[in-house]
Design an enzyme around this catalytic site. Structure first.
Site, short mmCIF file in Angstrom:
data_model
loop_
_atom_site.label_atom_id
_atom_site.label_comp_id
_atom_site.label_asym_id
_atom_site.label_seq_id
_atom_site.Cartn_x
_atom_site.Cartn_y
_atom_site.Cartn_z
N HIS A 152 0.81 -1.08 -0.03
CA HIS A 152 -0.08 0.13 0.19
C HIS A 152 0.83 1.27 0.22
O HIS A 152 2.14 1.20 0.24
CB HIS A 152 -0.82 -0.04 1.17
CG HIS A 152 -2.14 -0.92 0.94
ND1 HIS A 152 -1.98 -2.20 1.40
CD2 HIS A 152 -3.30 -0.48 0.68
CE1 HIS A 152 -3.16 -2.50 1.15
NE2 HIS A 152 -4.10 -1.58 0.85
N LYS A 156 -0.52 4.72 4.50
CA LYS A 156 -1.33 3.90 5.26
C LYS A 156 -0.75 3.77 6.67
O LYS A 156 0.38 3.54 6.96
CB LYS A 156 -1.33 2.67 4.64
CG LYS A 156 -2.47 1.73 5.27
CD LYS A 156 -2.86 0.49 4.23
CE LYS A 156 -4.14 -0.43 4.81
NZ LYS A 156 -5.06 0.06 5.15
P1 NAD Z 1 -7.68 9.89 4.94
O1 NAD Z 1 -6.89 9.97 5.76
O2 NAD Z 1 -7.27 10.25 3.54
O3 NAD Z 1 -9.35 10.22 5.24
C1 NAD Z 1 -9.67 9.99 6.54
C2 NAD Z 1 -10.68 11.14 6.69
O4 NAD Z 1 -11.58 11.12 7.97
C3 NAD Z 1 -9.71 12.58 7.00
O5 NAD Z 1 -10.45 13.43 6.07
C4 NAD Z 1 -10.11 12.83 8.42
O6 NAD Z 1 -10.08 14.45 8.58
C5 NAD Z 1 -11.56 12.39 8.68
N1 NAD Z 1 -11.86 12.22 9.94
C6 NAD Z 1 -10.97 11.95 11.10
N2 NAD Z 1 -11.80 12.01 12.32
C7 NAD Z 1 -12.90 12.21 11.85
C8 NAD Z 1 -14.21 12.35 12.68
N3 NAD Z 1 -14.26 12.28 13.80
N4 NAD Z 1 -15.38 12.89 11.78
C9 NAD Z 1 -15.28 12.84 10.45
N5 NAD Z 1 -14.26 12.77 9.57
C10 NAD Z 1 -13.16 12.44 10.55
O7 NAD Z 1 -7.81 8.18 4.84
P2 NAD Z 1 -8.36 7.24 3.43
O8 NAD Z 1 -7.29 6.65 2.80
O9 NAD Z 1 -9.62 8.03 2.99
O10 NAD Z 1 -8.85 6.12 4.35
C11 NAD Z 1 -9.87 6.14 5.26
C12 NAD Z 1 -10.09 4.64 6.11
O11 NAD Z 1 -10.58 3.93 4.93
C13 NAD Z 1 -8.78 4.00 6.25
O12 NAD Z 1 -9.08 3.10 7.65
C14 NAD Z 1 -8.46 3.18 5.25
O13 NAD Z 1 -7.74 1.80 5.69
C15 NAD Z 1 -9.92 2.67 4.81
N6 NAD Z 1 -10.16 2.32 3.42
C16 NAD Z 1 -10.93 1.14 3.16
C17 NAD Z 1 -11.16 0.74 2.11
C18 NAD Z 1 -12.24 -0.26 1.63
O14 NAD Z 1 -12.54 -0.71 0.56
N7 NAD Z 1 -13.20 -0.83 2.82
C19 NAD Z 1 -10.49 1.43 0.74
C20 NAD Z 1 -9.62 2.49 1.16
C21 NAD Z 1 -9.46 2.96 2.26
#
Ligand code: NAD
Length: 277
Positions: A152, A156
């Site tokens: 990744h 991450k």
């Molecule tokens: P990222 O850091 O780009 O985005 C996360 C967002 O959540 C940020 O903008 C952050 O400010 C926000 N956030 C934090 N606390 C918050 C709160 N209390 N209320 C609202 N928003 C809040 O991360 P990302 O790459 O978008 O990944 C996010 C999550 O999704 C990770 O856990 C990642 O592993 C997961 N993910 C899952 C999949 C899937 O297919 N299920 C795919 C990609 C990423």
């Protein structure tokens, strides 16, 4: 029209979800939530995601103006939003990884009151791979050693990835193994020979990789590899929107992407459940 709240709306996945909702029929973004003090609070969700204005401002509170929440944030934020959705009686698609056992237990408990899908990976291809891995593990049994390699992007924060763990659980379930005792997450120094039934995990981090997973079934004289390579995060967002559309109007319960995709069939047509040896 299904009204969606996007949690983590300014994040990598949040922006993808907003764009994916724009591509899909029958859904509309009606709320966008970000953490308190995020610089994008108050800005329009569409513009934050790089598109046209949607008339939905990023807010630190979920309010009640939505039917379903899509949450790809952090474990703490997801558990907070879980409480809100449970109180409001709204369903959730949870993509956040790294929730841990207690977090996952809290999600399962909430499924008594609201419909939920928790998926470490919402892409169609990865969920197909989960079914293929289960089938291969059931067919091969002890003929092959199972190793999982994932790669990744450098940002991450959890390892191994939730998807790698899900693939490991799929193999373990079919082999009668348990990741808690049979999972091998580090190897360093004098490790001794490979333990029978162990499932090994290797992690690569770097650059902008959207996510790559390979499950190796390594036997004597042959090797099977089941690989999924994500080249664009839109696959996770499109899958999550598909999940939201499927979940809308369902009774409370914990559903899976395999329910959404109709993959709860035996991919091997019955034979895969019988070990070759
Ligand atoms: P990222 O850091 O780009 O985005 C996360 C967002 O959540 C940020 O903008 C952050 O400010 C926000 N956030 C934090 N606390 C918050 C709160 N209390 N209320 C609202 N928003 C809040 O991360 P990302 O790459 O978008 O990944 C996010 C999550 O999704 C990770 O856990 C990642 O592993 C997961 N993910 C899952 C999949 C899937 O297919 N299920 C795919 C990609 C990423």
């Amino acid at each position: 029209m299904i009204r969606l709240a996007i949690a983590g709306a300014a994040g990598r996945m949040g922006c993808q979800l907003i764009r994916a909702a724009g591509r899909a029929d029958g859904v509309a973004v009606s709320a966008a939530v970000e953490r308190a003090a995020h610089p994008a609070l108050g800005k329009d969700a569409g513009a934050v995601a790089g598109g046209a204005d949607l008339g939905v401002a990023l807010s630190a509170e979920a309010g009640g103006d939505f039917d379903l929440m899509l949450d790809f944030t952090t474990p703490a934020a997801t558990l907070d939003h879980l409480g809100t959705c449970r109180r409001l009686g709204r369903g959730m698609v949870i993509g956040t990884t790294g929730l841990g056992e207690d977090g996952e237990a809290a999600v399962r408990a909430a499924a008594a009151d609201i419909p939920l899908i928790m998926a470490a990976n919402t892409s169609v291809g990865v969920n197909l791979c989960l079914a293929l891995v289960e089938t291969a593990a059931a067919a091969l049994g002890s003929m092959a050693d199972v190793e999982i390699v994932e790669a990744h992007h450098r940002h991450k924060v959890d390892a191994p990835s939730g998807t790698a763990l899900a693939l490991g659980r799929a193999a373990a379930g079919a082999l009668g193994a348990d990741l808690a005792t049979d999972g091998v997450f580090t190897r360093h120094g004098h490790t001794g020979p490979r333990a029978h039934r162990s499932i090994g995990f290797s992690t690569v981090r770097g650059g902008d990789l959207a996510g790559e997973h390979t499950v190796l079934f390594i036997g004597d004289g042959e090797r099977i590899e089941i690989t999924h390579r994500a080249t664009d995060r839109r696959i996770f967002a499109d899958g999550a929107i598909k999940a939201a559309k499927w979940l809308a109007g369902r009774p409370p319960g914990a559903y899976t992407m395999r329910d959404v995709l109709g993959l709860n069939i035996n991919v091997g047509g019955g034979n895969a459940q019988r070990q070759l040896r």
